[in-house]
Scaffold this motif. Structure first.
Motif, PDB file in Angstrom:
ATOM      1  N   UNK A 112      -0.466  -6.580   1.466  1.00  0.00           N
ATOM      2  CA  UNK A 112      -1.918  -6.444   1.513  1.00  0.00           C
ATOM      3  C   UNK A 112      -2.455  -5.744   0.257  1.00  0.00           C
ATOM      4  N   UNK A 113      -3.056  -6.514  -0.634  1.00  0.00           N
ATOM      5  CA  UNK A 113      -3.539  -5.976  -1.909  1.00  0.00           C
ATOM      6  C   UNK A 113      -4.747  -5.068  -1.741  1.00  0.00           C
ATOM      7  N   UNK A 114      -5.373  -5.072  -0.565  1.00  0.00           N
ATOM      8  CA  UNK A 114      -6.528  -4.203  -0.354  1.00  0.00           C
ATOM      9  C   UNK A 114      -6.112  -2.762  -0.034  1.00  0.00           C
ATOM     10  N   UNK A 115      -4.841  -2.545   0.258  1.00  0.00           N
ATOM     11  CA  UNK A 115      -4.352  -1.209   0.576  1.00  0.00           C
ATOM     12  C   UNK A 115      -3.973  -0.469  -0.708  1.00  0.00           C
ATOM     13  N   UNK A 116      -3.858   0.853  -0.611  1.00  0.00           N
ATOM     14  CA  UNK A 116      -3.469   1.639  -1.784  1.00  0.00           C
ATOM     15  C   UNK A 116      -2.024   1.317  -2.158  1.00  0.00           C
ATOM     16  N   UNK A 117      -1.709   1.549  -3.424  1.00  0.00           N
ATOM     17  CA  UNK A 117      -0.355   1.282  -3.897  1.00  0.00           C
ATOM     18  C   UNK A 117       0.676   2.123  -3.134  1.00  0.00           C
ATOM     19  N   UNK A 118       0.310   3.357  -2.808  1.00  0.00           N
ATOM     20  CA  UNK A 118       1.225   4.240  -2.084  1.00  0.00           C
ATOM     21  C   UNK A 118       1.534   3.691  -0.693  1.00  0.00           C
ATOM     22  N   UNK A 119       0.495   3.226   0.020  1.00  0.00           N
ATOM     23  CA  UNK A 119       0.703   2.701   1.367  1.00  0.00           C
ATOM     24  C   UNK A 119       1.493   1.390   1.331  1.00  0.00           C
ATOM     25  N   UNK A 120       1.202   0.567   0.333  1.00  0.00           N
ATOM     26  CA  UNK A 120       1.956  -0.683   0.200  1.00  0.00           C
ATOM     27  C   UNK A 120       3.428  -0.396  -0.090  1.00  0.00           C
ATOM     28  N   UNK A 121       3.676   0.577  -0.950  1.00  0.00           N
ATOM     29  CA  UNK A 121       5.057   0.920  -1.301  1.00  0.00           C
ATOM     30  C   UNK A 121       5.812   1.452  -0.089  1.00  0.00           C
ATOM     31  N   UNK A 122       5.147   2.274   0.718  1.00  0.00           N
ATOM     32  CA  UNK A 122       5.796   2.814   1.913  1.00  0.00           C
ATOM     33  C   UNK A 122       6.137   1.700   2.896  1.00  0.00           C
ATOM     34  N   UNK A 123       5.186   0.771   3.102  1.00  0.00           N
ATOM     35  CA  UNK A 123       5.445  -0.357   4.005  1.00  0.00           C
ATOM     36  C   UNK A 123       6.555  -1.240   3.445  1.00  0.00           C
ATOM     37  N   UNK A 124       6.545  -1.434   2.108  1.00  0.00           N
ATOM     38  CA  UNK A 124       7.579  -2.257   1.479  1.00  0.00           C
ATOM     39  C   UNK A 124       8.961  -1.654   1.616  1.00  0.00           C
ATOM     40  N   UNK A 125       9.056  -0.327   1.473  1.00  0.00           N
ATOM     41  CA  UNK A 125      10.347   0.354   1.604  1.00  0.00           C
ATOM     42  C   UNK A 125      10.873   0.224   3.032  1.00  0.00           C
ATOM     43  N   UNK A 126       9.988   0.389   4.024  1.00  0.00           N
ATOM     44  CA  UNK A 126      10.403   0.240   5.425  1.00  0.00           C
ATOM     45  C   UNK A 126      10.783  -1.200   5.729  1.00  0.00           C
ATOM     46  N   UNK A 127      10.059  -2.140   5.147  1.00  0.00           N
ATOM     47  CA  UNK A 127      10.349  -3.569   5.325  1.00  0.00           C
ATOM     48  C   UNK A 127      11.732  -3.891   4.761  1.00  0.00           C
ATOM     49  N   UNK A 128      12.034  -3.368   3.584  1.00  0.00           N
ATOM     50  CA  UNK A 128      13.340  -3.597   2.962  1.00  0.00           C
ATOM     51  C   UNK A 128      14.465  -2.982   3.790  1.00  0.00           C
ATOM     52  N   UNK A 129      14.235  -1.779   4.316  1.00  0.00           N
ATOM     53  CA  UNK A 129      15.266  -1.138   5.139  1.00  0.00           C
ATOM     54  C   UNK A 129      15.562  -1.986   6.376  1.00  0.00           C
ATOM     55  N   UNK A 130      14.508  -2.504   6.991  1.00  0.00           N
ATOM     56  CA  UNK A 130      14.719  -3.342   8.178  1.00  0.00           C
ATOM     57  C   UNK A 130      15.522  -4.591   7.802  1.00  0.00           C
ATOM     58  N   UNK A 131      15.148  -5.241   6.705  1.00  0.00           N
ATOM     59  CA  UNK A 131      15.842  -6.466   6.305  1.00  0.00           C
ATOM     60  C   UNK A 131      17.318  -6.206   6.010  1.00  0.00           C
ATOM     61  N   UNK A 132      17.603  -5.104   5.306  1.00  0.00           N
ATOM     62  CA  UNK A 132      19.001  -4.799   4.975  1.00  0.00           C
ATOM     63  C   UNK A 132      19.812  -4.498   6.234  1.00  0.00           C
TER      64      UNK A 132
END
Length: 398
Positions: A175-195
């Motif tokens: 979601x490009x409308x969110x802050x970079x910090x919030x996107x990064x946090x969601x991305x890190x959690x998303x990556x952890x789940x995938x791994x």
């Protein structure tokens, strides 16, 4: 090119059409993306023939980006950011060939047929929700934004109990409308789940895409590549299909005489879907290409190291593709459009996208034959911050 719109020129749209700035551009022109210190000059290709030439020539036009030194690509002296590992659009042959071959088992005709009952079930569930909510009801919120993610979870093999959380993290990351910090946090959690999911699938491969790839190439596919595959699948298959569902319904309601094609035989429905994909072309542009050497196109010289952005919507509205390209006609024979790209990077999931869209459109009008806009005088609300064009809402009645 100027105007109040701060978005890059190649991402601007007017309703269902490309923006006037794009129409005013030549088939190949120089533009500036960004402003101030972030301003960057690039080429913009809008002509069908030029776009096909650039996308089809992977030897002279590379998808490689300018890497920073975080992840070295073994033995090459190049470095790839972690978030791009496994993303096919950021590889050239022979790496691209090797990785695409690993993904192919997840997109065979046999696997698409196996997915069909699940897609039909998902669509039925969402149409049930639409009926319960209205009329009037928001087709985007209840159908267009829900079907693609559920289908992709089915494709990848995400356990049913995890899907709501999985999609929440995925959407938060993209979601490009969110802050970079919030996107990064969601991305890190998303990556952890995938791994974690990849680790489980290595021990006991399931029926989804990950299981198919691991069953075939488990010893050679790295966890990071598999994670990247999944991110790419979600990026390519979620916003694009969501956008196509909403815009496709709007386009058909604007051309009610063409809706009957969806209730014909499979060939008529497939023809209608392909024309909607061409006419709407929700992806703005594929990964920019970098010229590997000086290339002359027409009377323009693209110098080595310069980038080219290709406008897919404009290429698909070019009279060189078909004489009346700005007219929607779901009865016309399919043409070789570039909505799914062209060349070695042609979308691997094109068959799934067509299947998904045909299922949604045909089921929608079979269930709601009197479907109409709830407020015909209201201007549709288009989304502007997502990777693909679409609607933020579409209120319908029946």
């Amino acid at each position: 090119m100027s105007g109040d719109d701060s978005r890059p020129v190649h991402t601007r749209r007017q309703g269902l059409d490309p923006a006037d700035e794009l129409r005013a551009a030549g088939t190949l022109s120089r533009i500036t993306i960004g402003s101030g210190a972030d301003a960057e000059a690039t080429w913009l290709a809008t002509g069908y023939a030029v776009v096909r030439q650039v996308l089809g020539d992977h030897q002279r036009f590379s998808t490689r980006r300018r890497w920073n030194q975080r992840d070295e690509i073994g033995g090459t002296g190049m470095f790839r950011p972690r978030e791009l590992v496994g993303n096919l659009m950021d590889y050239d042959p022979p790496e691209h060939t090797r990785l695409r071959q690993k993904l192919t088992p997840g997109f065979t005709l046999r696997r698409m047929r196996r997915l069909t009952p699940s897609i039909e079930r998902i669509v039925t569930e969402r149409l049930d929700a639409l009926e319960r909510a209205g009329p009037p009801a928001d087709l985007v919120r209840l159908v267009a934004d829900e079907v693609p993610g559920a289908v992709l979870c089915e494709l990848i093999g995400v356990p049913r109990d995890d899907r709501a959380m999985f999609l929440r993290l995925c959407h938060g990351h993209l979601d490009a409308s969110r802050s970079q910090k919030r996107r990064a946090a969601a991305g890190a959690a998303f990556s952890r789940y995938l791994l974690a999911m990849i680790a489980r699938e290595r021990k006991d491969p399931g029926e989804g895409l990950l299981g198919a790839v691991l069953a075939e190439y488990g010893d050679t596919a790295t966890d990071e590549e598999l994670r990247g595959f999944c991110v790419q699948v979600m990026l390519a298959g979620d916003d694009n299909i969501s956008g196509m569902i909403g815009l496709g319904v709007l386009a058909l309601l604007s051309h009610p005489e063409q809706i009957a094609a969806l209730s014909g035989d499979d060939q008529s429905a497939d023809r209608a879907v392909d024309e909607l994909i061409r006419y709407l072309t929700v992806p703005y542009a594929p990964t920019p290409r970098v010229a590997m050497e000086d290339v002359t196109i027409g009377d323009q010289v693209i110098k080595a190291g310069e980038t080219v952005s290709c406008s897919l919507p404009m290429a698909n509205r070019d009279p060189a593709l078909l004489p009346d390209a700005n007219r929607l006609d779901v009865r016309r024979e399919p043409v070789p459009h570039v909505a799914f790209g062209h060349g070695i990077h042609h979308c691997l999931g094109a068959a799934l996208a067509r299947l998904e869209l045909r299922t949604v459109y045909t089921a929608l009008w079979r269930r709601f034959p009197t479907l109409r806009l709830a407020d015909p005088g209201r201007e549709p609300s288009f989304r502007l911050t997502t990777p693909a064009y679409g609607l933020t809402s579409l209120m319908v009645a029946w």
